[in-house]
Design a protein around this motif. Structure first.
Motif, PDB file in Angstrom:
ATOM      1  N   ASN A 390      20.783 121.955  70.652  1.00  0.00           N
ATOM      2  CA  ASN A 390      21.555 121.831  71.917  1.00  0.00           C
ATOM      3  C   ASN A 390      20.887 120.648  72.858  1.00  0.00           C
ATOM      4  O   ASN A 390      19.794 120.347  73.245  1.00  0.00           O
ATOM      5  CB  ASN A 390      21.250 122.955  73.080  1.00  0.00           C
ATOM      6  N   LEU A 391      21.912 119.395  73.025  1.00  0.00           N
ATOM      7  CA  LEU A 391      21.201 118.007  73.550  1.00  0.00           C
ATOM      8  C   LEU A 391      22.183 117.436  74.431  1.00  0.00           C
ATOM      9  O   LEU A 391      23.573 117.714  74.457  1.00  0.00           O
ATOM     10  CB  LEU A 391      21.329 116.909  72.111  1.00  0.00           C
ATOM     11  N   ASN A 392      21.519 116.609  75.185  1.00  0.00           N
ATOM     12  CA  ASN A 392      22.198 115.715  75.883  1.00  0.00           C
ATOM     13  C   ASN A 392      21.947 114.073  75.741  1.00  0.00           C
ATOM     14  O   ASN A 392      21.020 113.898  75.009  1.00  0.00           O
ATOM     15  CB  ASN A 392      21.857 115.726  77.445  1.00  0.00           C
ATOM     16  N   SER A 393      23.303 113.378  75.567  1.00  0.00           N
ATOM     17  CA  SER A 393      23.106 111.978  75.105  1.00  0.00           C
ATOM     18  C   SER A 393      22.839 111.114  75.959  1.00  0.00           C
ATOM     19  O   SER A 393      23.581 111.340  77.251  1.00  0.00           O
ATOM     20  CB  SER A 393      24.133 111.804  74.106  1.00  0.00           C
ATOM     21  N   TYR A 394      22.363 109.829  75.898  1.00  0.00           N
ATOM     22  CA  TYR A 394      22.340 108.729  76.892  1.00  0.00           C
ATOM     23  C   TYR A 394      22.446 107.492  76.193  1.00  0.00           C
ATOM     24  O   TYR A 394      22.151 107.304  74.616  1.00  0.00           O
ATOM     25  CB  TYR A 394      20.781 108.798  77.520  1.00  0.00           C
ATOM     26  N   ARG A 422      25.526 119.422  80.614  1.00  0.00           N
ATOM     27  CA  ARG A 422      26.279 120.622  80.915  1.00  0.00           C
ATOM     28  C   ARG A 422      27.275 120.388  82.125  1.00  0.00           C
ATOM     29  O   ARG A 422      28.304 120.884  82.674  1.00  0.00           O
ATOM     30  CB  ARG A 422      25.392 121.814  81.247  1.00  0.00           C
ATOM     31  N   ASP A 423      26.844 119.216  82.970  1.00  0.00           N
ATOM     32  CA  ASP A 423      27.436 118.997  84.259  1.00  0.00           C
ATOM     33  C   ASP A 423      28.510 118.114  84.145  1.00  0.00           C
ATOM     34  O   ASP A 423      29.272 117.449  85.158  1.00  0.00           O
ATOM     35  CB  ASP A 423      26.457 118.797  85.406  1.00  0.00           C
ATOM     36  N   LEU A 424      28.294 117.348  83.084  1.00  0.00           N
ATOM     37  CA  LEU A 424      29.598 116.239  82.845  1.00  0.00           C
ATOM     38  C   LEU A 424      30.991 116.764  82.025  1.00  0.00           C
ATOM     39  O   LEU A 424      30.985 117.866  81.541  1.00  0.00           O
ATOM     40  CB  LEU A 424      29.054 115.192  82.048  1.00  0.00           C
ATOM     41  N   PRO A 425      31.904 115.928  82.380  1.00  0.00           N
ATOM     42  CA  PRO A 425      33.302 116.517  81.633  1.00  0.00           C
ATOM     43  C   PRO A 425      33.252 116.884  80.350  1.00  0.00           C
ATOM     44  O   PRO A 425      33.750 117.706  79.652  1.00  0.00           O
ATOM     45  CB  PRO A 425      34.110 115.500  82.086  1.00  0.00           C
ATOM     46  N   ALA A 426      32.294 115.921  79.487  1.00  0.00           N
ATOM     47  CA  ALA A 426      32.275 116.061  78.125  1.00  0.00           C
ATOM     48  C   ALA A 426      31.543 117.273  77.505  1.00  0.00           C
ATOM     49  O   ALA A 426      31.257 117.802  76.384  1.00  0.00           O
ATOM     50  CB  ALA A 426      31.671 114.912  77.668  1.00  0.00           C
ATOM     51  N   GLY A 427      30.585 117.779  78.540  1.00  0.00           N
ATOM     52  CA  GLY A 427      29.681 118.853  78.386  1.00  0.00           C
ATOM     53  C   GLY A 427      28.564 118.571  77.334  1.00  0.00           C
ATOM     54  O   GLY A 427      28.320 117.243  77.023  1.00  0.00           O
ATOM     55  N   GLY A 428      27.573 119.580  77.253  1.00  0.00           N
ATOM     56  CA  GLY A 428      26.708 119.180  76.402  1.00  0.00           C
ATOM     57  C   GLY A 428      26.782 119.067  74.857  1.00  0.00           C
ATOM     58  O   GLY A 428      27.968 119.620  74.224  1.00  0.00           O
ATOM     59  N   ILE A 429      26.127 118.762  73.991  1.00  0.00           N
ATOM     60  CA  ILE A 429      26.323 118.755  72.525  1.00  0.00           C
ATOM     61  C   ILE A 429      25.497 120.116  71.810  1.00  0.00           C
ATOM     62  O   ILE A 429      24.394 120.521  72.183  1.00  0.00           O
ATOM     63  CB  ILE A 429      25.666 117.571  71.920  1.00  0.00           C
ATOM     64  N   THR A 430      26.236 120.936  71.207  1.00  0.00           N
ATOM     65  CA  THR A 430      26.007 121.947  70.445  1.00  0.00           C
ATOM     66  C   THR A 430      26.299 121.846  69.051  1.00  0.00           C
ATOM     67  O   THR A 430      27.357 121.931  68.751  1.00  0.00           O
ATOM     68  CB  THR A 430      26.673 123.373  71.210  1.00  0.00           C
TER      69      THR A 430
END
Length: 550
Positions: A390-394, A422-430
């Motif tokens: 479960n990741l967020n990307s930058y 999670r709060d962005l339109p693209a969502g988080g990475i699972t």
């Protein structure tokens, strides 16, 4: 001469002029205070107390990341403790001062005592007291004239008995009417005391040698990786003050497989780890044949004086990151840091080689993922039953090109633009095993290709550890000797009664408390009775006690 005073007047006294102590006298007084046994014991207790903060606060040589985290969580208290060197206790100025003072104090205590003990061992036993009846243990014996044992012969026989019993004897006045023998034993008591203190000095010296010439390092080993014992191979390295890199043992270690066995039977401890086993292939030196060895907790692997200790473990998901140009910018296992008993682990991935923008990922790894009622994923078991990333990307400048060191487990996102969350339109990475996710805005993709385990090892070389063991055993032996061996003195005096009997009197004295002195008196009475073949009534302890009381 004192001044005369009249009756009724108060007496006056001339003040006494005390001699000036001077610098030399002051130094002598300080030295005597420092080298006293009381000071040595106080410093030993103080050293034990001073070591307590080393177990209460994280230490930089062991876990620098924990120190950084403590300082971040407790900025005011941490800064104050850091100024007191509480995060590096054993290398602090105050701990070193106590250590050195104890070292000097012990030497100052031992040297004069050893000299005095040597003189005492070479000296004759003390002279025979005039009145033996005043000793704590006193008895008399009467040898009948028919036995034919003269006073001189009785003293010689008594000396032989005492010598067989381990006493150092000295026969005196054999040409006089009342010859005597003085005997002494128990010198091993003081010798044991000296051995104990010398061993403490030896322990301090060996610990100092280990601190000067040893080293300590940490390394993360992922399954399939090989560690070669060179400076560049360590993740963290703390050398001794006089450490020489040329002394590194040229061994190599490969982690073939790491297995963790969890409790699956009990209800209270279900899921708790009960065994860790790391299968290693080791080589003593380049070109040597590989050897299979097992590394476990409290079962280190040694290469000479260098030991490898298992201190941690976790999961390393295998990740492949492709950039916006379609090129593989990163591929390999990524170490995750466990945060709980079910190995929920934080992950940080930095991809500085991605183009056109550098990429960064932060999130967590779940070995056995499941969702709760709110749709939040969590891990329910430490075994990898359902692995999930479960990741967020930058994207942006990661700040790695300016040469400033960074924590590999922390991603600074202040200067980065977030792609996923999670709060962005693209969502988080699972991601599950074998899955691939395409990043927004054509920045590339990330895939979860597999899973490996890793271990954290602590590698320590302490050149003086063999000496510490030897001196520790000697210290225990010396302490046992000093506690259970008694220092005793025996005097035997003989004389001839007018009726032809040979009178024997003997007394015992102990140095210090000795509750076994009465038993020694009884043992000597039995030996003397057997030596002169006397009936039991020949020894008259009641009469002897009566004479003593008089």
């Amino acid at each position: 001469m004192t001044a005369q005073t009249k009756p009724g007047q108060p007496k006056t006294s001339t003040p006494v002029a005390e001699p000036a102590l001077g610098i030399k006298g002051m130094l002598r007084w300080v030295w005597r205070q420092l080298t006293s046994m009381r000071t040595a014991l106080l410093l030993l207790l103080l050293l034990a107390v001073a070591a307590v903060p080393g177990s209460l606060f994280p230490q930089r040589p062991v876990n620098a990341a924990a120190v950084t985290r403590y300082l971040k969580d407790n900025p005011d208290t941490g800064k104050f403790l850091d100024s007191l060197q509480m995060f590096d206790v054993y290398a602090s100025a105050w701990f070193s001062a106590i250590y050195l003072l104890l070292f000097i104090s012990l030497i100052g205590c031992v040297v004069p005592r050893a000299r005095a003990h040597y003189k005492a061992m070479r000296s004759r036993p003390p002279r025979t007291p005039r009145r033996l009846s005043r000793l704590p243990e006193y008895e008399t014996m009467a040898l009948p004239a028919a036995a034919g044992v003269s006073a001189r012969q009785a003293v010689t026989d008594a000396a032989a008995v005492l010598r067989k019993r381990g006493y150092r004897v000295d026969v005196r006045d054999t040409d006089e009417a009342m010859p005597s023998v003085g005997a002494e034993r128990g010198f091993l008591k003081e010798a044991g005391n000296l051995v104990f203190h010398v061993s403490l000095i030896g322990v301090l010296v060996c610990v100092g040698i280990g601190g000067l010439f040893g080293y300590r390092g940490q390394k993360i080993l992922i399954e399939g990786e090989t560690f070669v014992n060179t400076l560049v191979g360590y993740d963290a390295f703390t050398p001794g003050t006089n450490f020489d890199p040329a002394t590194l043992d040229p061994f190599a270690v490969t982690l073939d497989q790491f297995d963790v066995r969890f409790d699956r039977e009990s209800t209270r401890q279900f899921g708790q780890p009960i065994d860790f086993t790391a299968a290693l292939t080791t080589k003593e030196e380049p070109g040597a044949e590989g050897r299979q060895q097992i590394l476990k907790v409290n079962e280190p692997v040694y290469f000479g004086e260098t030991g490898i200790f298992l201190v941690g473990n976790g999961y390393a998901p295998i990740v492949t990151v492709k950039d916006g140009n379609g090129q593989t910018a990163f591929s390999g296992p990524v170490v995750s840091v466990p945060s709980d008993g079910v190995f929920t682990s934080s992950m940080t991935i930095k991809v500085p080689d991605a183009g056109p923008d550098q990429l960064g990922f932060v999130g967590f790894f779940l070995p056995s993922a499941i969702k709760n009622d709110q749709g939040v994923s969590y891990s329910f078991d430490p075994d990898p039953l359902n692995p999930q990333l479960n990741l967020n990307s930058y994207y942006g400048n990661l700040g790695l090109d300016d040469g400033k060191p960074q924590n590999v487990y922390v991603l600074d996102v202040k200067n980065l633009t977030q792609l996923n969350g999670r709060d962005l339109p693209a969502g988080g990475i699972t991601l599950g095993p074998g899955a691939t996710y395409t990043l927004p805005e054509g920045k590339g993709s990330i895939s979860f290709d597999g899973l490996k385990r890793y271990i954290g090892v602590d590698i320590r070389a302490t050149p003086g550890q063999g000496g510490v063991l030897v001196f520790s055993l000697l210290a225990v032996a010396g302490l046992v000797a000093s506690l259970y061996i008694s220092r005793r003195r025996v005097w035997v005096r003989t004389g001839t009664h007018p009726d032809g009997r040979t009178m024997v009197e003997y007394g015992l004295l102990a140095r210090g408390e000795d509750h076994r002195l009465a038993g020694e008196t009884e043992a000597l009475r039995e030996l003397f009775t057997k030596q002169w073949q006397l009936p039991a009534t020949a020894s008259t302890p009641d009469t002897a006690q009566h004479v003593k009381d008089r």
